[in-house]
Design a protein around this motif. Structure first.
Motif, PDB file in Angstrom:
ATOM      1  N   TYR A  15       0.859  -1.182   0.000  1.00 43.37           N
ATOM      2  CA  TYR A  15       0.000   0.000   0.000  1.00 43.37           C
ATOM      3  C   TYR A  15       0.894   1.230   0.000  1.00 43.37           C
ATOM      4  O   TYR A  15       1.811   1.331   0.807  1.00 43.37           O
ATOM      5  N   ILE A  16       0.612   2.168  -0.899  1.00 42.90           N
ATOM      6  CA  ILE A  16       1.340   3.436  -0.949  1.00 42.90           C
ATOM      7  C   ILE A  16       0.531   4.442  -0.129  1.00 42.90           C
ATOM      8  O   ILE A  16      -0.573   4.835  -0.513  1.00 42.90           O
ATOM      9  N   GLU A  17       1.083   4.838   0.987  1.00 45.31           N
ATOM     10  CA  GLU A  17       0.401   5.710   1.938  1.00 45.31           C
ATOM     11  C   GLU A  17       0.167   7.110   1.370  1.00 45.31           C
ATOM     12  O   GLU A  17       1.001   7.657   0.664  1.00 45.31           O
ATOM     13  N   LYS A  18      -0.978   7.651   1.690  1.00 46.34           N
ATOM     14  CA  LYS A  18      -1.280   9.038   1.325  1.00 46.34           C
ATOM     15  C   LYS A  18      -0.533   9.950   2.303  1.00 46.34           C
ATOM     16  O   LYS A  18      -0.698   9.822   3.520  1.00 46.34           O
ATOM     17  N   LYS A  22      -2.227   8.566   7.501  1.00 46.75           N
ATOM     18  CA  LYS A  22      -1.797   7.163   7.621  1.00 46.75           C
ATOM     19  C   LYS A  22      -2.950   6.163   7.489  1.00 46.75           C
ATOM     20  O   LYS A  22      -2.723   4.970   7.444  1.00 46.75           O
ATOM     21  N   SER A  24      -5.178   6.405   4.861  1.00 44.11           N
ATOM     22  CA  SER A  24      -5.587   6.387   3.455  1.00 44.11           C
ATOM     23  C   SER A  24      -4.411   6.017   2.564  1.00 44.11           C
ATOM     24  O   SER A  24      -3.262   6.195   2.935  1.00 44.11           O
ATOM     25  N   TYR A  25      -4.743   5.541   1.367  1.00 44.80           N
ATOM     26  CA  TYR A  25      -3.722   5.084   0.441  1.00 44.80           C
ATOM     27  C   TYR A  25      -3.913   5.732  -0.932  1.00 44.80           C
ATOM     28  O   TYR A  25      -5.035   5.932  -1.375  1.00 44.80           O
ATOM     29  N   SER A  27      -2.439   4.227  -3.593  1.00 44.92           N
ATOM     30  CA  SER A  27      -2.448   3.098  -4.518  1.00 44.92           C
ATOM     31  C   SER A  27      -2.189   1.814  -3.754  1.00 44.92           C
ATOM     32  O   SER A  27      -1.494   1.820  -2.730  1.00 44.92           O
ATOM     33  N   LYS A  28      -2.752   0.733  -4.261  1.00 41.33           N
ATOM     34  CA  LYS A  28      -2.497  -0.608  -3.733  1.00 41.33           C
ATOM     35  C   LYS A  28      -1.947  -1.426  -4.888  1.00 41.33           C
ATOM     36  O   LYS A  28      -2.608  -1.561  -5.919  1.00 41.33           O
ATOM     37  N   THR A  38       9.501   5.237  -2.209  1.00 44.69           N
ATOM     38  CA  THR A  38       8.819   6.528  -2.269  1.00 44.69           C
ATOM     39  C   THR A  38       9.720   7.604  -1.694  1.00 44.69           C
ATOM     40  O   THR A  38      10.315   7.416  -0.639  1.00 44.69           O
ATOM     41  N   SER A  73       6.538   7.744  -6.101  1.00 45.76           N
ATOM     42  CA  SER A  73       6.810   6.320  -5.883  1.00 45.76           C
ATOM     43  C   SER A  73       7.222   5.686  -7.199  1.00 45.76           C
ATOM     44  O   SER A  73       6.705   6.048  -8.261  1.00 45.76           O
ATOM     45  N   GLU A 127      -1.595  -2.333 -10.058  1.00 44.86           N
ATOM     46  CA  GLU A 127      -2.638  -2.130  -9.053  1.00 44.86           C
ATOM     47  C   GLU A 127      -3.612  -3.300  -9.021  1.00 44.86           C
ATOM     48  O   GLU A 127      -3.816  -3.996 -10.002  1.00 44.86           O
TER      49      GLU A 127
END
Length: 128
Positions: A15-18, A22, A24-25, A27-28, A38, A73, A127
């Protein structure tokens, strides 16, 4: 780095964190024999007396902090390349990133200063 298959049957899920959230993401993604890294402006920074955000990534030409994106990322064949490309792309303008990610065949996820998510060079293919 995601080496092979998790438990022999599944790709590794990342998961790419927003930035700044912490929960929300952005992208997965699913990875197998690939790395992701990142670079961003949201964890290592301070605000100077004039209110300017001073990030930990500096330009090599004028030695000033760079604040082009919230995060960049990159998916690459090794952790070293992913880390190098994410920092390098963080320093670049958008059109340069588009050019080089195509040449390097390197998927990129940009999160802009205006909260836009931009997927380049095949990012969406990873994704789920």
């Amino acid at each position: 780095y995601a080496d092979g298959l998790k438990y022999g049957t599944n790709s590794f899920k990342v998961y790419i964190e927003k930035p700044g959230d912490k929960q929300s993401y952005l992208s997965k993604i699913q990875l197998r024999d690939k790395a992701v890294a990142t670079s961003g402006n949201y964890e290592r920074y301070f605000i100077d007396k004039s209110g300017r955000r001073i990030t930990h990534i500096f330009s090599g030409s004028d030695y000033e902090p760079v604040n082009n994106y919230q995060s960049v990322s990159v998916i690459a064949d090794s952790a070293e390349k992913a880390d190098m490309y994410s920092t390098l792309f963080f320093l670049m303008e958008f059109d340069e990133i588009k050019k080089y990610c195509r040449q390097l065949n390197t998927p990129v996820l940009l999160y802009t200063l205006t909260n836009n998510i931009i997927k380049l060079c095949g990012w969406a293919e990873y994704e789920y």
